[in-house]
Design a protein around this motif. Structure first.
Motif, PDB file in Angstrom:
ATOM      1  N   UNK A  10      85.296 -19.743  90.242  1.00  0.00           N
ATOM      2  CA  UNK A  10      86.629 -19.276  89.864  1.00  0.00           C
ATOM      3  C   UNK A  10      87.118 -18.223  90.846  1.00  0.00           C
ATOM      4  N   UNK A  58      81.739 -18.608  87.280  1.00  0.00           N
ATOM      5  CA  UNK A  58      82.615 -17.473  87.564  1.00  0.00           C
ATOM      6  C   UNK A  58      82.776 -17.248  89.059  1.00  0.00           C
ATOM      7  N   UNK A 116      88.678  -7.554  77.895  1.00  0.00           N
ATOM      8  CA  UNK A 116      87.973  -8.714  78.446  1.00  0.00           C
ATOM      9  C   UNK A 116      86.788  -9.066  77.538  1.00  0.00           C
ATOM     10  N   UNK A 131      96.393 -16.009  87.030  1.00  0.00           N
ATOM     11  CA  UNK A 131      95.132 -15.940  87.762  1.00  0.00           C
ATOM     12  C   UNK A 131      95.361 -16.274  89.239  1.00  0.00           C
ATOM     13  N   UNK A 185      88.033 -10.997  74.764  1.00  0.00           N
ATOM     14  CA  UNK A 185      88.361 -12.331  75.254  1.00  0.00           C
ATOM     15  C   UNK A 185      87.091 -13.182  75.316  1.00  0.00           C
ATOM     16  N   UNK A 228      86.087 -14.397  71.988  1.00  0.00           N
ATOM     17  CA  UNK A 228      86.896 -15.513  71.499  1.00  0.00           C
ATOM     18  C   UNK A 228      86.550 -16.823  72.191  1.00  0.00           C
ATOM     19  N   UNK A 229      86.319 -16.784  73.488  1.00  0.00           N
ATOM     20  CA  UNK A 229      86.064 -18.022  74.229  1.00  0.00           C
ATOM     21  C   UNK A 229      85.372 -17.674  75.546  1.00  0.00           C
ATOM     22  N   UNK A 241      83.720 -19.523  77.531  1.00  0.00           N
ATOM     23  CA  UNK A 241      83.880 -20.511  78.602  1.00  0.00           C
ATOM     24  C   UNK A 241      85.166 -20.231  79.379  1.00  0.00           C
ATOM     25  N   UNK A 242      86.242 -20.017  78.619  1.00  0.00           N
ATOM     26  CA  UNK A 242      87.520 -19.703  79.260  1.00  0.00           C
ATOM     27  C   UNK A 242      87.386 -18.475  80.161  1.00  0.00           C
ATOM     28  N   UNK A 243      86.717 -17.440  79.628  1.00  0.00           N
ATOM     29  CA  UNK A 243      86.565 -16.196  80.388  1.00  0.00           C
ATOM     30  C   UNK A 243      85.808 -16.451  81.678  1.00  0.00           C
ATOM     31  N   UNK A 244      84.795 -17.299  81.583  1.00  0.00           N
ATOM     32  CA  UNK A 244      83.993 -17.601  82.770  1.00  0.00           C
ATOM     33  C   UNK A 244      84.860 -18.255  83.836  1.00  0.00           C
ATOM     34  N   UNK A 245      85.744 -19.157  83.407  1.00  0.00           N
ATOM     35  CA  UNK A 245      86.588 -19.855  84.374  1.00  0.00           C
ATOM     36  C   UNK A 245      87.731 -18.987  84.884  1.00  0.00           C
ATOM     37  N   UNK A 246      87.899 -17.802  84.299  1.00  0.00           N
ATOM     38  CA  UNK A 246      88.832 -16.847  84.884  1.00  0.00           C
ATOM     39  C   UNK A 246      88.114 -15.956  85.891  1.00  0.00           C
ATOM     40  N   UNK A 247      86.808 -16.190  86.067  1.00  0.00           N
ATOM     41  CA  UNK A 247      86.078 -15.471  87.102  1.00  0.00           C
ATOM     42  C   UNK A 247      85.247 -14.310  86.602  1.00  0.00           C
ATOM     43  N   UNK A 248      85.129 -14.147  85.281  1.00  0.00           N
ATOM     44  CA  UNK A 248      84.344 -13.024  84.766  1.00  0.00           C
ATOM     45  C   UNK A 248      82.893 -13.418  84.596  1.00  0.00           C
ATOM     46  N   UNK A 249      82.012 -12.528  85.028  1.00  0.00           N
ATOM     47  CA  UNK A 249      80.596 -12.757  84.800  1.00  0.00           C
ATOM     48  C   UNK A 249      80.309 -12.321  83.361  1.00  0.00           C
ATOM     49  N   UNK A 256      92.330 -17.210  74.225  1.00  0.00           N
ATOM     50  CA  UNK A 256      91.638 -16.194  73.433  1.00  0.00           C
ATOM     51  C   UNK A 256      92.407 -15.994  72.146  1.00  0.00           C
TER      52      UNK A 256
END
Lengths: 249, 379
Positions: free
Chosen positions: A78, A75, B230, A163, B233, B236-237, B239-247, A92
């Motif tokens: 990112x 993260x 979030x 993003x 989100x 649901x996924x 990994x995707x959330x992590x790559x959007x920058x969410x901890x 999602x």
């Protein structure tokens, strides 16, 4: 000369004695679109994993502009400005298409900062723009789970665009797509050119010709060649290792 | 505002209106029983929040419920008449005296080795505050440990399950301090700002109804925020959330803690209503039962899970007290669970949602083709 957006410096990873990526150095300039080419097992996806933090490297460094992001948690990488699209489209599924984009639109990633309702007009119009760009306007209220394969890929691309990372990593964005879908994907990616620095892993040569400026060829975890489409086509080492004797067809 | 949204708000308002109007329909005994069910409703909300919205199946929610219950029960125990009449200036729980060694001082500080732990609980506000703070702190610590390590899915369930059993064992084992298996009984009444909450009074019922309403509205609002979106989100996924920058782990911990806080408050209310706290709150079966309530009500619907909890308990009480069914009631309840899971996998909330969608679609089609009702049916 423009600034260097992404620097990969002598990057290696060792999986219990097997070097999937071995001493790879690549520099990508600001606004450039670079294609990574290579046969299965050449280390393309592993390289993306290393850059985006999914896998930790055992040697070497990665920089986004001047920031050393080597082996940071995902993260944070990112947030440092690297966006990634996966080979298997990941969105999602139980959120609507619009919500998917809205999640990507939350600029401040902290929990407390997101304890508020709704989106500003500027944020909403940004989502609308991306819906238009990816051609998903009609599906904006649909659960992402019900999208077709191609639409799912575009949604994920759309999330990346919202993003707005400095560097975009795309892992086989046209995998499993029909020709028409591939063409549309090429359009979307060409639209991103210049605004973002893009690194694409791709197999589909027609697609590569449509979008590529410079190509880096990986072979057995190492950089084999780098150059324009023509250079790569003519390079005897590449022919031997990857393209066969017939060249890019 | 969409029709769905209007309907949702109406459903919440209707539910809250019904629970506040309920005292008109029954006597105090019935109200006391319904108060318990409202507390269970809060547990349903807590489970739906983590399971439905965060994808975290906590099989040890009873831990937070039990901790909240014990914290307040300790305070209420000290304010009970029996504790005040043990021949000491200050209250001492009766069970400590029964088990005291000969010659031990009849003082809370030193009647046995652990009794000093009770000292702060002489103030009811300490019990009230700790009843929510302790579950929150423990959930926070556990969450940081589990979610930072990226443990997910069934492994979280196993860890929470093991933890609730462990704490239960400790509670039973620490008999001199906790009264072991017997739990804490013979409690005083909760007093806030001069109001005494007699468990068989309307005041207590309204306290439970108000807490449940606030929990429902609060939980609903929080899942409507960006953070709530979030969180879904991430469910649901991740990994995707992590790559959007969410901890990712911070979001999981945050909502895990909120759920634990709700369970803690529910535990306290239960003590006020039922006048005891016991290690059975941390039985595995109780934590699993909560999950069943949420499954029947619909885990992805906060109101559904809440209604599920209340409804199942009402049915259970009704069936188990019907003479003809006394032998068979458990089988009947079990059958209901099986049927719901088989034919309504998203629970009552899911069914309500589907029915609503069907109505909305019919209305839309009706507007689009007013002259062709049969055709709209076919579409």
């Amino acid at each position: 000369m423009s600034a260097i957006a992404l620097t990969i410096d002598g990057l290696s990873v060792d999986f219990g004695g097997f070097r999937a990526v071995n001493n790879v150095s690549i520099t990508v300039f600001d606004g450039e679109l670079r294609v990574l080419l290579g046969a299965n097992g050449a280390g393309k996806t592993t390289l993306m994993d290393l850059v985006s933090g999914k896998t930790h490297s055992t040697q070497g460094k990665v920089f986004v502009y001047d920031t050393d992001i080597t082996n940071w948690p995902e993260h944070r990488i990112a947030r440092a400005g690297i966006g990634r699209k996966f080979q298997i489209p990941s969105v999602f599924r139980d959120l609507t298409v619009r919500q998917n984009l809205q999640v990507a639109n939350c600029r401040n990633p902290s929990v407390l900062a997101n304890l508020r309702f709704g989106f500003s007009r500027a944020e909403a119009s940004r989502v609308d723009d991306v819906l238009a760009l990816t051609g998903l306007e009609a599906e904006h209220g649909m659960m992402a789970a019900y999208l077709s394969h191609g639409q799912t890929q575009w949604l994920e691309l759309g999330m990346l665009i919202v993003q707005d990372p400095k560097v975009v990593l795309l892992d086989e964005p046209t995998a499993g797509m029909t020709q028409a879908e591939t063409r549309k994907t090429a359009q979307i990616i060409n639209n991103l050119k210049g605004r973002h620095t893009i690194l694409v892993v791709e197999h589909d040569m027609g697609f590569v010709r449509e979008i590529a400026e410079r190509i880096t060829v990986l072979h057995l975890g190492e950089v084999l060649a780098e150059g324009s489409v023509e250079d790569i086509e003519r390079n005897p080492k590449v022919r031997e290792a990857y393209l066969g004797s017939k060249g890019i067809s | 505002m969409s029709i769905e949204r209007k309907f949702q708000i109406a459903a919440y308002m209707l539910f809250i209106a019904v629970i506040f109007a309920a005292p008109v329909f029954g006597d105090e005994f019935w109200l006391n029983r319904i108060s318990k069910y409202l507390v269970y409703g809060m547990l349903g909300v807590a489970i739906a929040l983590t399971w439905g919205y965060a994808g975290i199946l906590n099989l040890g929610q009873g831990l937070f419920f039990g901790l909240g219950a014990y914290m307040l029960a300790m305070s209420l125990k000290l304010s009970s008449l029996t504790s005040l009449q043990q021949g000491s200036d200050r209250p001492v729980p009766d069970f400590m005296l029964w088990n005291a060694e000969p010659g031990a001082p009849t003082e809370l500080c030193c009647i046995n080795k652990g009794s000093f732990l009770w000292l702060p609980f002489q103030s009811q506000s300490v019990g009230l505050v700790l009843g929510i703070v302790l579950p929150v702190v423990i959930a926070g610590a556990l969450g940081m440990l589990v979610f930072r390590k990226r443990i997910s899915g069934v492994f979280v369930s196993i860890i929470t399950l093991a933890l609730v059993l462990l704490v239960r064992l400790v509670m039973v084992d620490a008999q001199p301090v906790t009264n072991g298996f017997n739990g804490l009984t013979d409690l005083g009444w909760l007093t806030i700002g001069g109001i005494e909450f007699d468990p068989y009074s309307r005041a207590t019922y309204y306290l439970c109804a108000a807490c449940l309403s606030l929990t429902l509205i609060g939980a609903r609002l929080i899942v409507e925020t960006r953070a709530g979106m979030i969180l879904q989100a991430i469910r649901d996924d991740h990994v995707r959330a992590r790559y959007l920058g969410f901890d990712v782990s911070l979001y999981q911990v945050f909502f895990f803690v909120i759920s634990a806080g709700i369970a803690g408050v529910a535990g306290m209310l239960y003590v006020v209503v039922a006048e005891f706290a016991s290690p059975t709150f941390m039985d595995l079966s109780f934590s699993v039962t909560m999950v069943v309530w949420a499954a029947v009500g619909g885990r992805s619907s906060l109101l559904g899970a809440c209604i599920g909890a209340i409804l199942i308990n009402m049915i259970e009480a009704e069936v188990s007290e019907t003479e003809a069914l006394v032998e068979a009631w458990k089988a009947i309840i079990g059958l209901i669970f099986v049927l719901v899971v088989l034919f309504m996998p998203r629970g009552l909330g899911g069914v309500a949602h589907d029915v609503l969608r069907w109505f909305v679609r019919r209305r839309k089609l009706g507007k689009a083709f007013p002259a062709l009702p049969q055709q709209s049916e076919a579409l």
